[in-house]
Design an enzyme around this catalytic site. Sequence first.
Site, PDB file in Angstrom:
ATOM      1  N   GLY A 140       0.799  -1.220   0.000  1.00 48.31           N
ATOM      2  CA  GLY A 140       0.000   0.000   0.000  1.00 48.31           C
ATOM      3  C   GLY A 140       0.833   1.272   0.000  1.00 48.31           C
ATOM      4  O   GLY A 140       0.323   2.341   0.310  1.00 48.31           O
ATOM      5  N   SER A 144       3.219  -0.571  -5.843  1.00 48.47           N
ATOM      6  CA  SER A 144       2.607  -1.654  -6.609  1.00 48.47           C
ATOM      7  C   SER A 144       2.872  -3.041  -6.059  1.00 48.47           C
ATOM      8  O   SER A 144       3.237  -3.964  -6.788  1.00 48.47           O
ATOM      9  CB  SER A 144       3.058  -1.581  -8.067  1.00 48.47           C
ATOM     10  N   ASP A 200       1.461  -0.364 -13.841  1.00 52.55           N
ATOM     11  CA  ASP A 200       2.122  -1.176 -12.809  1.00 52.55           C
ATOM     12  C   ASP A 200       2.527  -2.547 -13.346  1.00 52.55           C
ATOM     13  O   ASP A 200       3.662  -3.007 -13.154  1.00 52.55           O
ATOM     14  CB  ASP A 200       1.187  -1.385 -11.611  1.00 52.55           C
TER      15      ASP A 200
END
Length: 421
Positions: A140, A144, A200
Amino acid sequence: NDAPVFAPAMSPKEGAEAATALFREVFEAEPDGVWYAPGRVNIIGEHTDYNGGLALPIALPHRAHLALRRRDDRTVRLVSPQTREKVDVMNLDTIGPKGTPGEVAHWAAYIAGVAWALERDGFEDLPGFDAALVSCVPLGGGLSSSAALECSAAVAIDEVAGLGLAGTPEEPDDAGRARLVTNCVRTENEMAGAPTGGMDQSASLRCREGHALELDCRDGSVAHVPFDLAAEDLALLVIDTKAKHSLDDGQYGARRAACERAAQFLGVELLADIAIEDLPQALERLSSADDADELVKRTRHVVTEIDRTRRLVDLLQDGRPLRGEKLAEVGRLMDASHESLRVDYECTCPELDVAVEAARAAGAHGARMTGGGFGGSAIALVDAKAVRAVAAAVAQAYEREGFNPPAFLDAVPAAPAGRLP
Ligand code: ADP
Ligand code: MG
């Protein structure tokens, strides 16, 4: 007295051993292998992916490691150090997207979901598997950790099910990896319910060591841009603010929606269709929209950010060493990106602003927030010998402001997802 805290990357050996040990302990068998996928950090090009623009991420040395063994049935069993007590068990015949009866809880969605997505992409009747996850991507933190999970599962399933899409990190099959990216994005969007773009997963699967990935988010095409920081005695300091201003409270969706309204008002498919030369006229036209203030600001960020990204890529590709005026210009582009995200995109927060200000004051060549914003991480381009001093200055600024202590990472452009030896 309080030295700044750095989150170290596990070495490939440490990662392989930890994941294998957990696998043996829980499943009382040998895994077929250990696969890994990196987290990522974006150098520049923020909130451009869903507008069809450019982004420039690198893969981190921080990785998710997945020890995995193919099964003869359709069962999936998953374990991680955090969930050692309770093994997640599911079946590929019954899992389904978030909000349906087959919904998969928590992190298992990011792993089992990849098999679900691949089956919908035509790879039918995939085998089940047992897997143990050990990840050192901060969770978090805007780096990613979620894509690292998906992409580690993607390369593992690719190999044990014989899909033949990934190639190896040394000789990657880029077209095959692009297809894995699509499936990992679908996993994140539908199985985990997070409406993110493809940056990502592209970074985790398609980057190259020592390079940044120029990603054209309109068509998914990539170029590998030299970014060998160590050779220039430079370092990229990542500052994990530990601030949680969740994207789930609708801010991310609100930004996307504003970009779509602006594109529609201007009669273009995507904001990336607006050339930098045409920006003044576009903003002039938007000034007659009902929500002119919001649309003007969001559009100005997106179009100037794509231009900054293109300019930074051109600089990195010009073959000259990253020093002197060139280095100063790279720093200015990073600083300008942050200002645009702060003032026009309004997605920074006090923790991000203080981090970049303190880093610049301590000698960073350039600094900016990275990732979606509202918390997460910032980056600072610094002389290699100044990494600790800049980190200490940021930590002190946080203490002065009464923020929680940040964490730091030393980011090196690392290899894409693959199998560990
Ligand atoms: P980010 O990708 O920026 O780190 P996200 O909110 O997209 O943040 O993803 C974080 C989610 O990914 C967590 O809530 C969790 O479900 C999952 N996750 C990531 N790493 C791990 C891990 N090591 N163990 C368990 N779950 C993880
Ligand atoms: Mg994520």
